[in-house]
Design a protein around this motif. Structure first.
Motif, PDB file in Angstrom:
ATOM      1  N   LEU A 193       0.799  -1.217   0.000  1.00 21.02           N
ATOM      2  CA  LEU A 193       0.000   0.000   0.000  1.00 21.02           C
ATOM      3  C   LEU A 193       0.840   1.279   0.000  1.00 21.02           C
ATOM      4  O   LEU A 193       0.303   2.370  -0.162  1.00 21.02           O
ATOM      5  CB  LEU A 193      -0.932   0.012   1.223  1.00 21.02           C
ATOM      6  CG  LEU A 193      -2.001  -1.072   1.240  1.00 21.02           C
ATOM      7  CD1 LEU A 193      -2.672  -1.138   2.607  1.00 21.02           C
ATOM      8  CD2 LEU A 193      -3.016  -0.827   0.138  1.00 21.02           C
ATOM      9  N   GLY A 194       2.138   1.135   0.231  1.00 20.18           N
ATOM     10  CA  GLY A 194       2.999   2.315   0.307  1.00 20.18           C
ATOM     11  C   GLY A 194       2.761   3.112   1.578  1.00 20.18           C
ATOM     12  O   GLY A 194       2.866   4.336   1.589  1.00 20.18           O
ATOM     13  N   LEU A 195       2.421   2.408   2.661  1.00 17.91           N
ATOM     14  CA  LEU A 195       2.134   3.035   3.943  1.00 17.91           C
ATOM     15  C   LEU A 195       3.059   2.453   5.005  1.00 17.91           C
ATOM     16  O   LEU A 195       3.666   1.398   4.809  1.00 17.91           O
ATOM     17  CB  LEU A 195       0.688   2.755   4.358  1.00 17.91           C
ATOM     18  CG  LEU A 195      -0.410   3.236   3.411  1.00 17.91           C
ATOM     19  CD1 LEU A 195      -1.762   2.683   3.859  1.00 17.91           C
ATOM     20  CD2 LEU A 195      -0.441   4.746   3.350  1.00 17.91           C
ATOM     21  N   CYS A 196       3.144   3.122   6.142  1.00 24.87           N
ATOM     22  CA  CYS A 196       3.911   2.540   7.250  1.00 24.87           C
ATOM     23  C   CYS A 196       3.041   1.512   7.976  1.00 24.87           C
ATOM     24  O   CYS A 196       1.810   1.511   7.849  1.00 24.87           O
ATOM     25  CB  CYS A 196       4.418   3.618   8.198  1.00 24.87           C
ATOM     26  SG  CYS A 196       3.160   4.381   9.213  1.00 24.87           S
ATOM     27  N   LEU A 198      -4.888 -10.764   0.377  1.00 31.87           N
ATOM     28  CA  LEU A 198      -4.345  -9.993  -0.740  1.00 31.87           C
ATOM     29  C   LEU A 198      -5.453  -9.254  -1.493  1.00 31.87           C
ATOM     30  O   LEU A 198      -5.292  -8.070  -1.835  1.00 31.87           O
ATOM     31  CB  LEU A 198      -3.579 -10.909  -1.698  1.00 31.87           C
ATOM     32  CG  LEU A 198      -3.089 -10.276  -2.996  1.00 31.87           C
ATOM     33  CD1 LEU A 198      -2.093  -9.167  -2.726  1.00 31.87           C
ATOM     34  CD2 LEU A 198      -2.489 -11.333  -3.909  1.00 31.87           C
ATOM     35  N   LEU A 199      -6.582  -9.908  -1.741  1.00 32.19           N
ATOM     36  CA  LEU A 199      -7.672  -9.263  -2.480  1.00 32.19           C
ATOM     37  C   LEU A 199      -8.265  -8.086  -1.707  1.00 32.19           C
ATOM     38  O   LEU A 199      -8.631  -7.068  -2.306  1.00 32.19           O
ATOM     39  CB  LEU A 199      -8.757 -10.284  -2.823  1.00 32.19           C
ATOM     40  CG  LEU A 199      -8.329 -11.390  -3.786  1.00 32.19           C
ATOM     41  CD1 LEU A 199      -9.469 -12.382  -3.987  1.00 32.19           C
ATOM     42  CD2 LEU A 199      -7.863 -10.820  -5.107  1.00 32.19           C
ATOM     43  N   TRP A 213      -7.439   0.257  -4.268  1.00 29.78           N
ATOM     44  CA  TRP A 213      -8.264   0.801  -5.351  1.00 29.78           C
ATOM     45  C   TRP A 213      -9.220   1.868  -4.812  1.00 29.78           C
ATOM     46  O   TRP A 213      -9.357   2.939  -5.406  1.00 29.78           O
ATOM     47  CB  TRP A 213      -9.037  -0.322  -6.035  1.00 29.78           C
ATOM     48  CG  TRP A 213      -9.860   0.171  -7.181  1.00 29.78           C
ATOM     49  CD1 TRP A 213      -9.453   0.400  -8.450  1.00 29.78           C
ATOM     50  CD2 TRP A 213     -11.250   0.529  -7.131  1.00 29.78           C
ATOM     51  NE1 TRP A 213     -10.497   0.873  -9.211  1.00 29.78           N
ATOM     52  CE2 TRP A 213     -11.606   0.963  -8.428  1.00 29.78           C
ATOM     53  CE3 TRP A 213     -12.207   0.519  -6.140  1.00 29.78           C
ATOM     54  CZ2 TRP A 213     -12.893   1.389  -8.736  1.00 29.78           C
ATOM     55  CZ3 TRP A 213     -13.495   0.945  -6.446  1.00 29.78           C
ATOM     56  CH2 TRP A 213     -13.813   1.371  -7.734  1.00 29.78           C
ATOM     57  N   ARG A 214      -9.879   1.575  -3.674  1.00 34.72           N
ATOM     58  CA  ARG A 214     -10.804   2.550  -3.084  1.00 34.72           C
ATOM     59  C   ARG A 214     -10.090   3.849  -2.736  1.00 34.72           C
ATOM     60  O   ARG A 214     -10.598   4.936  -2.982  1.00 34.72           O
ATOM     61  CB  ARG A 214     -11.476   1.987  -1.820  1.00 34.72           C
ATOM     62  CG  ARG A 214     -12.560   0.976  -2.095  1.00 34.72           C
ATOM     63  CD  ARG A 214     -13.371   0.659  -0.848  1.00 34.72           C
ATOM     64  NE  ARG A 214     -12.587   0.305   0.319  1.00 34.72           N
ATOM     65  CZ  ARG A 214     -12.190  -0.918   0.626  1.00 34.72           C
ATOM     66  NH1 ARG A 214     -12.481  -1.927  -0.159  1.00 34.72           N
ATOM     67  NH2 ARG A 214     -11.492  -1.140   1.721  1.00 34.72           N
TER      68      ARG A 214
END
Length: 66
Positions: free
Chosen positions: A16-19, A45-46, A53-54
């Protein structure tokens, strides 16, 4: 039916590119679905892909309004 692919907090954060703390915050708030295995969180994963996406759709709406 496809077998679930489980992710750790670290895996989900990377995807997600988050910490990791931010992923935990979204999970505790219910925005990101998770399962608990003892004291550990696991993410499908889904569900992680759907959450990503949201968030991208919300960002597009905010950018369009600016």
């Amino acid at each position: 039916m496809q077998e679930q692919q489980w992710m750790t907090v670290a895996d989900a954060a990377k995807a997600l590119g988050l910490c990791k703390n931010t992923v935990r915050k979204y999970a505790h708030s219910g925005e990101l679905k998770c399962w608990h295995a003892g004291n550990r969180m696991r993410f499908d994963l889904l569900d992680v892909q759907a959450f990503k996406w949201r968030r991208s759709q919300q960002k597009e709406v905010v950018d369009a309004e600016a």
